[in-house]
Design a protein around this motif. Structure first.
Motif, PDB file in Angstrom:
ATOM      1  N   UNK A  59      63.823  12.328  49.429  1.00 49.12           N
ATOM      2  CA  UNK A  59      63.854  11.674  48.118  1.00 49.12           C
ATOM      3  C   UNK A  59      65.286  11.479  47.614  1.00 49.12           C
ATOM      4  N   UNK A  60      65.560  10.305  47.077  1.00 46.79           N
ATOM      5  CA  UNK A  60      66.913   9.986  46.647  1.00 46.79           C
ATOM      6  C   UNK A  60      67.153  10.482  45.230  1.00 46.79           C
ATOM      7  N   UNK A  61      68.139  11.365  45.094  1.00 43.16           N
ATOM      8  CA  UNK A  61      68.465  11.925  43.787  1.00 43.16           C
ATOM      9  C   UNK A  61      69.078  10.845  42.906  1.00 43.16           C
ATOM     10  N   UNK A  69      77.001  28.676  48.113  1.00 42.22           N
ATOM     11  CA  UNK A  69      75.655  29.057  48.515  1.00 42.22           C
ATOM     12  C   UNK A  69      74.595  28.835  47.450  1.00 42.22           C
ATOM     13  N   UNK A  70      74.989  28.263  46.309  1.00 41.23           N
ATOM     14  CA  UNK A  70      74.018  28.104  45.228  1.00 41.23           C
ATOM     15  C   UNK A  70      73.901  26.681  44.696  1.00 41.23           C
ATOM     16  N   UNK A  71      74.818  25.800  45.081  1.00 39.83           N
ATOM     17  CA  UNK A  71      74.720  24.420  44.626  1.00 39.83           C
ATOM     18  C   UNK A  71      73.707  23.654  45.483  1.00 39.83           C
ATOM     19  N   UNK A  72      73.317  22.500  45.014  1.00 39.80           N
ATOM     20  CA  UNK A  72      72.343  21.664  45.698  1.00 39.80           C
ATOM     21  C   UNK A  72      72.731  21.405  47.150  1.00 39.80           C
ATOM     22  N   UNK A  73      73.996  21.026  47.380  1.00 42.15           N
ATOM     23  CA  UNK A  73      74.433  20.698  48.745  1.00 42.15           C
ATOM     24  C   UNK A  73      74.401  21.918  49.663  1.00 42.15           C
ATOM     25  N   UNK A  74      74.858  23.051  49.158  1.00 36.51           N
ATOM     26  CA  UNK A  74      74.839  24.268  49.976  1.00 36.51           C
ATOM     27  C   UNK A  74      73.405  24.649  50.345  1.00 36.51           C
ATOM     28  N   UNK A  92      69.868  17.223  38.748  1.00 33.33           N
ATOM     29  CA  UNK A  92      69.579  15.975  38.043  1.00 33.33           C
ATOM     30  C   UNK A  92      70.805  15.407  37.327  1.00 33.33           C
ATOM     31  N   UNK A  93      71.901  16.188  37.288  1.00 33.15           N
ATOM     32  CA  UNK A  93      73.123  15.742  36.619  1.00 33.15           C
ATOM     33  C   UNK A  93      74.206  15.300  37.598  1.00 33.15           C
ATOM     34  N   UNK A  94      73.854  15.202  38.893  1.00 30.01           N
ATOM     35  CA  UNK A  94      74.868  14.927  39.905  1.00 30.01           C
ATOM     36  C   UNK A  94      75.180  13.446  40.094  1.00 30.01           C
ATOM     37  N   UNK A  96      69.297   4.482  48.206  1.00 28.87           N
ATOM     38  CA  UNK A  96      68.005   4.099  48.781  1.00 28.87           C
ATOM     39  C   UNK A  96      68.108   2.836  49.632  1.00 28.87           C
ATOM     40  N   UNK A  97      67.111   2.596  50.482  1.00 29.90           N
ATOM     41  CA  UNK A  97      67.073   1.348  51.251  1.00 29.90           C
ATOM     42  C   UNK A  97      67.101   0.111  50.362  1.00 29.90           C
ATOM     43  N   UNK A  98      66.432   0.158  49.204  1.00 30.92           N
ATOM     44  CA  UNK A  98      66.461  -0.978  48.279  1.00 30.92           C
ATOM     45  C   UNK A  98      67.885  -1.260  47.818  1.00 30.92           C
ATOM     46  N   UNK A  99      68.636  -0.188  47.573  1.00 32.87           N
ATOM     47  CA  UNK A  99      70.021  -0.360  47.144  1.00 32.87           C
ATOM     48  C   UNK A  99      70.836  -1.053  48.226  1.00 32.87           C
TER      49      UNK A  99
END
Length: 213
Positions: free
Chosen positions: A125-127, A191-196, A90-92, A132-135
């Motif tokens: 879901x867009x973090x 191996x522990x971050x959101x992207x990984x 949530x802080x990214x 998003x498509x609206x953007x």
């Protein structure tokens, strides 16, 4: 008739090179833009963006530096004093980052006479609010009134999940082992971050081994 052109934002990650490959295979002559905005993994991402550009056979690859976004902090991605984990998802959000990056790409596209600015944004879901498509609809409205060119901001993976994006990459022959997803500045993916974690889940969903390990 001259070939159509596209400026593709290359981050070194899988989605950006897959999106660029889609543009290239659609007949666009691709120019690549990598942006160093002060993110902790800037040097690693730049290395992989250059590899991706070489594979794509881009007409040119340019680097833009916007250190101010890193200097003002405000995001786990630019705060080098802490480690990125799934709990920091949530802080990214980097304040207004994608608009800044797209603006640079749009400016270059105008000078090149390019028709498209291509990003690797994928489906929800867009973090963050700027994927998003609206953007992208709003961004294209802004381009229409704020430039002298008929440029379209295009997110060809905008309705795809991470697994669907990787599948498109596999089908296009993208060397996914030459892409970097980790949000921590380490020699190997943490191996522990959101992207990984998202990358690992997506490869598992496809039943395919991640070539990066």
């Amino acid at each position: 008739m001259s070939q159509r052109r596209a400026v593709c934002l290359l981050s070194g990650g899988p989605d950006s090179v897959v999106a660029a490959a889609i543009a290239r295979d659609a007949g666009y002559l691709v120019s690549g833009l990598y942006v160093d905005y002060g993110q902790r993994t800037a040097s690693r991402e730049a290395e992989f963006a250059a590899r991706n550009a070489a594979w794509l056979g881009v007409e040119s690859l340019r680097t833009a530096a916007v250190p101010f976004l890193g200097e003002i902090k405000g995001s786990a991605l630019t705060d080098t004093d802490s480690r990125v984990t799934d709990e920091t998802r949530h802080l990214e959000y980097v304040p207004f980052r994608n608009t800044v990056l797209n603006s640079l790409a749009i400016a270059w596209a105008e000078t090149l006479g390019a028709e498209r600015v291509v990003t690797g944004s994928i489906g929800g879901p867009w973090i963050t609010p700027d994927n998003s498509p609206d953007y992208f609809r709003a961004l294209n409205d802004l381009i229409a009134v704020g430039t002298r060119s008929d440029i379209t901001a295009w997110a060809p993976l905008g309705e795809c999940s991470k697994a669907e994006s990787l599948r498109r990459g596999i089908d296009l022959g993208v060397p996914l082992g030459e892409t970097w997803s980790c949000q921590n500045d380490s020699d190997v993916p943490c191996g522990e971050c959101n992207n990984c974690l998202d990358r690992s889940r997506a490869f598992k969903e496809l039943g395919v081994q991640d070539p990066l390990g």
